[in-house]
Structure formats: structure tokens, C-alpha cells
Motif scaffolding. Structure first.
Motif, PDB file in Angstrom:
ATOM      1  N   UNK A   1      30.033  54.511  50.242  1.00  0.00           N
ATOM      2  CA  UNK A   1      29.437  53.446  51.048  1.00  0.00           C
ATOM      3  C   UNK A   1      28.417  52.656  50.230  1.00  0.00           C
ATOM      4  N   UNK A   2      28.348  51.366  50.470  1.00  0.00           N
ATOM      5  CA  UNK A   2      27.369  50.513  49.812  1.00  0.00           C
ATOM      6  C   UNK A   2      26.088  50.582  50.624  1.00  0.00           C
ATOM      7  N   UNK A   3      25.181  51.458  50.179  1.00  0.00           N
ATOM      8  CA  UNK A   3      23.950  51.717  50.926  1.00  0.00           C
ATOM      9  C   UNK A   3      22.844  52.135  49.966  1.00  0.00           C
ATOM     10  N   UNK A   4      21.699  52.513  50.524  1.00  0.00           N
ATOM     11  CA  UNK A   4      20.541  52.902  49.713  1.00  0.00           C
ATOM     12  C   UNK A   4      20.846  54.113  48.838  1.00  0.00           C
ATOM     13  N   UNK A   5      21.701  55.005  49.305  1.00  0.00           N
ATOM     14  CA  UNK A   5      22.073  56.172  48.509  1.00  0.00           C
ATOM     15  C   UNK A   5      22.805  55.773  47.247  1.00  0.00           C
ATOM     16  N   UNK A   6      23.702  54.799  47.355  1.00  0.00           N
ATOM     17  CA  UNK A   6      24.429  54.320  46.175  1.00  0.00           C
ATOM     18  C   UNK A   6      23.481  53.582  45.237  1.00  0.00           C
ATOM     19  N   UNK A   7      22.555  52.816  45.795  1.00  0.00           N
ATOM     20  CA  UNK A   7      21.546  52.127  44.991  1.00  0.00           C
ATOM     21  C   UNK A   7      20.767  53.143  44.148  1.00  0.00           C
ATOM     22  N   UNK A   8      20.301  54.201  44.777  1.00  0.00           N
ATOM     23  CA  UNK A   8      19.528  55.238  44.077  1.00  0.00           C
ATOM     24  C   UNK A   8      20.386  55.938  43.029  1.00  0.00           C
ATOM     25  N   UNK A   9      21.620  56.265  43.375  1.00  0.00           N
ATOM     26  CA  UNK A   9      22.520  56.947  42.445  1.00  0.00           C
ATOM     27  C   UNK A   9      22.807  56.080  41.219  1.00  0.00           C
ATOM     28  N   UNK A  10      23.129  54.809  41.439  1.00  0.00           N
ATOM     29  CA  UNK A  10      23.408  53.917  40.303  1.00  0.00           C
ATOM     30  C   UNK A  10      22.206  53.811  39.373  1.00  0.00           C
ATOM     31  N   UNK A  11      21.017  53.667  39.945  1.00  0.00           N
ATOM     32  CA  UNK A  11      19.822  53.545  39.111  1.00  0.00           C
ATOM     33  C   UNK A  11      19.481  54.850  38.397  1.00  0.00           C
ATOM     34  N   UNK A  12      19.832  55.984  38.990  1.00  0.00           N
ATOM     35  CA  UNK A  12      19.593  57.276  38.336  1.00  0.00           C
ATOM     36  C   UNK A  12      20.630  57.562  37.251  1.00  0.00           C
ATOM     37  N   UNK A  13      21.886  57.276  37.532  1.00  0.00           N
ATOM     38  CA  UNK A  13      22.976  57.621  36.612  1.00  0.00           C
ATOM     39  C   UNK A  13      23.304  56.533  35.593  1.00  0.00           C
ATOM     40  N   UNK A  14      23.128  55.281  35.988  1.00  0.00           N
ATOM     41  CA  UNK A  14      23.538  54.152  35.134  1.00  0.00           C
ATOM     42  C   UNK A  14      22.448  53.087  35.056  1.00  0.00           C
ATOM     43  N   UNK A  15      21.189  53.508  35.178  1.00  0.00           N
ATOM     44  CA  UNK A  15      20.060  52.587  35.221  1.00  0.00           C
ATOM     45  C   UNK A  15      19.741  51.939  33.883  1.00  0.00           C
ATOM     46  N   UNK A  16      18.650  51.214  33.865  1.00  0.00           N
ATOM     47  CA  UNK A  16      18.279  50.353  32.738  1.00  0.00           C
ATOM     48  C   UNK A  16      18.095  51.078  31.411  1.00  0.00           C
ATOM     49  N   UNK A  17      17.913  52.382  31.422  1.00  0.00           N
ATOM     50  CA  UNK A  17      17.765  53.117  30.159  1.00  0.00           C
ATOM     51  C   UNK A  17      19.053  53.844  29.754  1.00  0.00           C
ATOM     52  N   UNK A  18      20.124  53.642  30.495  1.00  0.00           N
ATOM     53  CA  UNK A  18      21.381  54.355  30.233  1.00  0.00           C
ATOM     54  C   UNK A  18      22.269  53.629  29.224  1.00  0.00           C
ATOM     55  N   UNK A  19      23.202  54.369  28.668  1.00  0.00           N
ATOM     56  CA  UNK A  19      24.181  53.757  27.759  1.00  0.00           C
ATOM     57  C   UNK A  19      25.125  52.832  28.533  1.00  0.00           C
TER      58      UNK A  19
END
Length: 154
Positions: A21-39
Motif C-alpha cells: 500500500x502507498x502509505x506512511x509505512x511505505x514512506x518510512x520503509x523506502x527512506x530506511x532501506x533506500x534513503x538518501x545515504x543508500x547505494x
């Protein structure tokens, strides 16, 4: 980098988004797993910078915004379309996201933000609306739209 290689990058990412689902949980997951410091972030940002410089991304211009839909929704992209915009201190046209929207914010100027958010991901849920706004300089923004669905308001 080529459009084909860029498509492969997006397909790899969208496989991880499929069915979520496109929600706050996905927002948090993307920023944790693929955020600005990620490869993942670094690779996508470099691809977008290269594509815009070479002219196969952001190949249109209107109202002070460079933009373009590079890929329509497709099975290999898990139903997402892919758009990239290049904006500098400007608000774009108001629109709604019938199925939601996933944005990757890539500041090109230090301190640039998109809708008040710094480098990273922003997930807009289904039915949300906004006037996409970049402040503090220049940024590229990659948009993933489920089924390519977007409705511009007048």
C-alpha cells in the motif's frame, strides 16, 4: 547509462514495491532501506542526472519546469509509470493521485526541498493532491505512478 539500464534499475526497485500500500509505512520503509545515504539512491540520482544531461529524461519544458514520462506503466515495472522533473524554486500544476504517487527527491542544490521534504522518498497515498513545489534551489524528482494515473486540476 542508457534508458534500458535505467528501466532495469526501476524494475528492480518496483519489484520491492509490488502489492504494497502507498502509505506512511511505505514512506518510512523506502527512506530506511533506500534513503538518501543508500547505494540505491546514489545510483538512481546519478542515472537521472545523466539522463537529463543527455536529453532522454526531462525532454519537455513548460512553465519553467523540465519534465517527461520516460516509461508508461508496464508489467516489468510492476504497473508503475516513470516521470522525472527538473524544478528550481517553482510550484508545478495542481493534481491528484487517484492511486497514489511515490516520489524520489534528489536535490541538485544543497538545501533544495520538494514539498518541504529533503533528499529521500515521499509517498502520497491514493486520493491525495498537491501542487508540487521545489524551494531552496534546484531538484530532480522521480515520480512512480501506479497505472500512470494522475489527474491535473484546472
Amino acid at each position: 547509462m542508457s534508458p534500458t539500464q535505467f528501466r532495469e534499475q526501476i524494475a528492480e526497485l518496483s519489484a520491492q514495491l509490488a502489492g504494497r500500500p502507498l502509505d506512511a509505512g511505505l514512506d518510512a520503509w523506502l527512506n530506511a532501506e533506500h534513503g538518501a545515504t543508500s547505494t540505491t539512491y546514489a545510483s538512481l540520482k546519478q542515472s537521472c542526472i545523466t539522463g537529463a544531461a543527455e536529453g532522454w529524461l526531462c525532454d519537455r519544458e513548460g512553465g519553467g519546469i523540465r519534465y517527461g514520462r520516460i516509461f508508461k506503466p508496464a508489467p516489468d515495472l510492476h504497473g508503475y509509470s516513470v516521470d522525472v522533473v527538473d524544478m528550481t524554486d517553482i510550484a508545478g500544476p495542481h493534481h491528484t493521485h487517484p492511486n497514489g504517487e511515490i516520489d524520489l527527491i534528489m536535490p541538485l542544490d544543497e538545501g533544495a526541498e520538494f514539498d518541504g521534504r529533503p533528499a529521500g522518498w515521499l509517498v502520497c497515498p491514493p486520493g491525495s493532491a498537491h501542487r508540487p513545489t521545489v524551494t531552496g534551489g534546484r531538484a530532480l524528482v522521480l515520480y512512480l505512478l501506479p497505472e500512470g494515473s494522475i489527474t491535473f486540476t484546472r
